[in-house]
Design an enzyme around this catalytic site. Structure first.
Site, PDB file in Angstrom:
ATOM      1  N   GLU A  37       3.648   0.998 -16.534  1.00 59.50           N
ATOM      2  CA  GLU A  37       5.064   1.249 -16.240  1.00 59.50           C
ATOM      3  C   GLU A  37       5.972   0.401 -17.123  1.00 59.50           C
ATOM      4  OE1 GLU A  37       6.354   3.603 -14.582  1.00 59.50           O
ATOM      5  OE2 GLU A  37       4.459   4.352 -13.808  1.00 59.50           O
ATOM      6  N   TYR A 120      12.822   0.786  -9.648  1.00 57.67           N
ATOM      7  CA  TYR A 120      11.950   1.837 -10.189  1.00 57.67           C
ATOM      8  C   TYR A 120      10.482   1.375 -10.189  1.00 57.67           C
ATOM      9  CZ  TYR A 120       9.156   4.500 -13.285  1.00 57.67           C
ATOM     10  OH  TYR A 120       8.089   5.215 -13.778  1.00 57.67           O
ATOM     11  N   ASP A 138      13.521   7.603 -12.528  1.00 59.22           N
ATOM     12  CA  ASP A 138      13.667   7.138 -13.915  1.00 59.22           C
ATOM     13  C   ASP A 138      14.478   8.192 -14.667  1.00 59.22           C
ATOM     14  OD1 ASP A 138      11.931   9.238 -14.218  1.00 59.22           O
ATOM     15  OD2 ASP A 138      10.486   8.165 -15.473  1.00 59.22           O
TER      16      ASP A 138
END
Ligand code: SF4
Length: 354
Positions: A37, A120, A138
């Site tokens: 990520e 996020y 996102d």
């Protein structure tokens, strides 16, 4: 059947059929999920993949990463840009090791309490690793939801962020949160793309309000970002017979923690006299023994909010530097081991210094 449920079934079926085979989709271990990520923020999958493998090879666990020197981590990150991500990665790994025994907290709030992990990433780890019902938002999800629900509020405004988050929360599949989050991000990455979305092949086209209303091309609406700033930098590539003198960037500016060269900023045109005066004022312990009248190389280097007009002047000096915490005297044969910005790396390559 409920509209959102039918939509989610179609989305999940499409995802299971069409998803790209990516390594972090085969694990529920939060460490590689987190790593992927962080790498994939502002980076394409094909560009990020080699870095993902390199980081996992070098640092197979959070504890091993936590013990790494910052310069080594920055060096491995070199080329990905947005170096604050690498520094945050390291500080979060250290926090996890010191305060959590080298493990991730298993709640959304616990994840969010970590330095360097925002909403996020917390939602991504919470759902992908722990199957918790948190919706990720996102850039891809913003775009899909803005089109799906024909949202015209700017997605980067406070009101727009709230609106999209509420839609994301309402739409989240409560039974398969991890797969649902992956699916909607995947749809944004490969079908509902910023330019020329592939609506004819979209699995949820029947539900898409922007498609029905003919507003796909207009969405998502975004407030204009900051205008890019022009910066003019004259780099003094200071060298002795066998060393280069690099400077560590310590201020809260671009490339914090990386090395470049002592630089004079602010002259739109080359100004040799100003540059040599700057060297004399900044590093009086060095004596310039061979001057360049002109820069050898010039580059325009584009960052997200800055256009750097960089000129490199190769200058021969003698003497020893005093301020060793900022300036690094690097043997010429070891230049490739220093963590430098992509711009400086390009200069090294073109001058055949590495
Ligand atoms: Fe995106 Fe087109 Fe699908 Fe709507 S129909 S979600 S605009 S790809």
């Amino acid at each position: 059947m409920d509209e959102p449920i039918r939509l989610n079934i179609k989305l999940l079926e499409w995802y299971n059929r069409e998803k790209r085979d990516l390594p972090w989709r085969h694990t529920q271990n939060p460490y590689p999920i987190w790593l992927s990520e962080v790498i994939l923020q502002q980076t394409r999958v094909d560009q990020g993949l080699p870095y993902y493998h390199a980081f996992l090879n070098r640092y197979p666990t959070i504890r091993v990463l936590a013990a790494a020197p910052e310069q080594e981590v920055l060096k491995l990150w070199q080329g990905l840009g947005y170096y604050s991500r690498a520094r945050n990665l390291l500080s979060t790994a250290r926090q996890l090791t010191e305060d959590h025994g080298g493990n991730f907290p298993k709640t959304y709030e616990g994840l969010l309490s970590l330095k360097g992990i925002g909403p996020y990433t917390a939602a991504a780890i919470a759902s992908f690793a722990f199957d918790l019902t948190y919706a990720v938002v996102d850039g891809n999800v913003n775009r899909v939801l803005a089109r799906l629900f024909d949202v015209h509020t700017p997605v980067n405004s406070t009101a727009g962020k709230k609106e999209i988050q509420a839609l994301a929360d309402a739409q989240l599949d409560r039974t398969y949160p991890a797969q649902y989050n992956q699916a909607i991000m995947e749809l944004g990455a490969v079908v509902c793309t910023p330019a020329k979305p592939n609506c004819p092949l979209c699995p949820i086209q029947d539900h898409c309000l922007a498609f029905a209303n003919g507003t796909v091309e207009k969405l998502p609406v975004k407030l204009k970002g900051k205008k890019a700033v022009d910066r003019h930098m004259d780099y003094a590539v200071l060298e002795t017979a066998d060393h280069f003198i690099l400077r560590k960037r310590t201020s809260k500016d671009i490339w914090q923690g990386l090395h470049d060269f002592e630089a004079l900023e602010g002259f739109a045109e080359p100004n040799a006299a100003a540059l040599y005066k700057h060297i004399k004022d900044t590093l009086p312990e060095l004596e310039v023994v061979r001057k360049s009248a002109f820069p050898e190389r010039t580059y325009l280097h584009i960052l997200s909010h800055q256009r750097l007009h960089a000129r490199f002047w190769r200058i021969r000096v003698s003497g020893e530097i005093n301020e060793k915490s900022i300036y690094l005297s690097v043997p010429k044969s070891e230049l490739s081991e220093v963590a430098v910005p992509r711009l400086v790396h390009k200069y090294f390559e073109e001058e055949e210094l590495i």
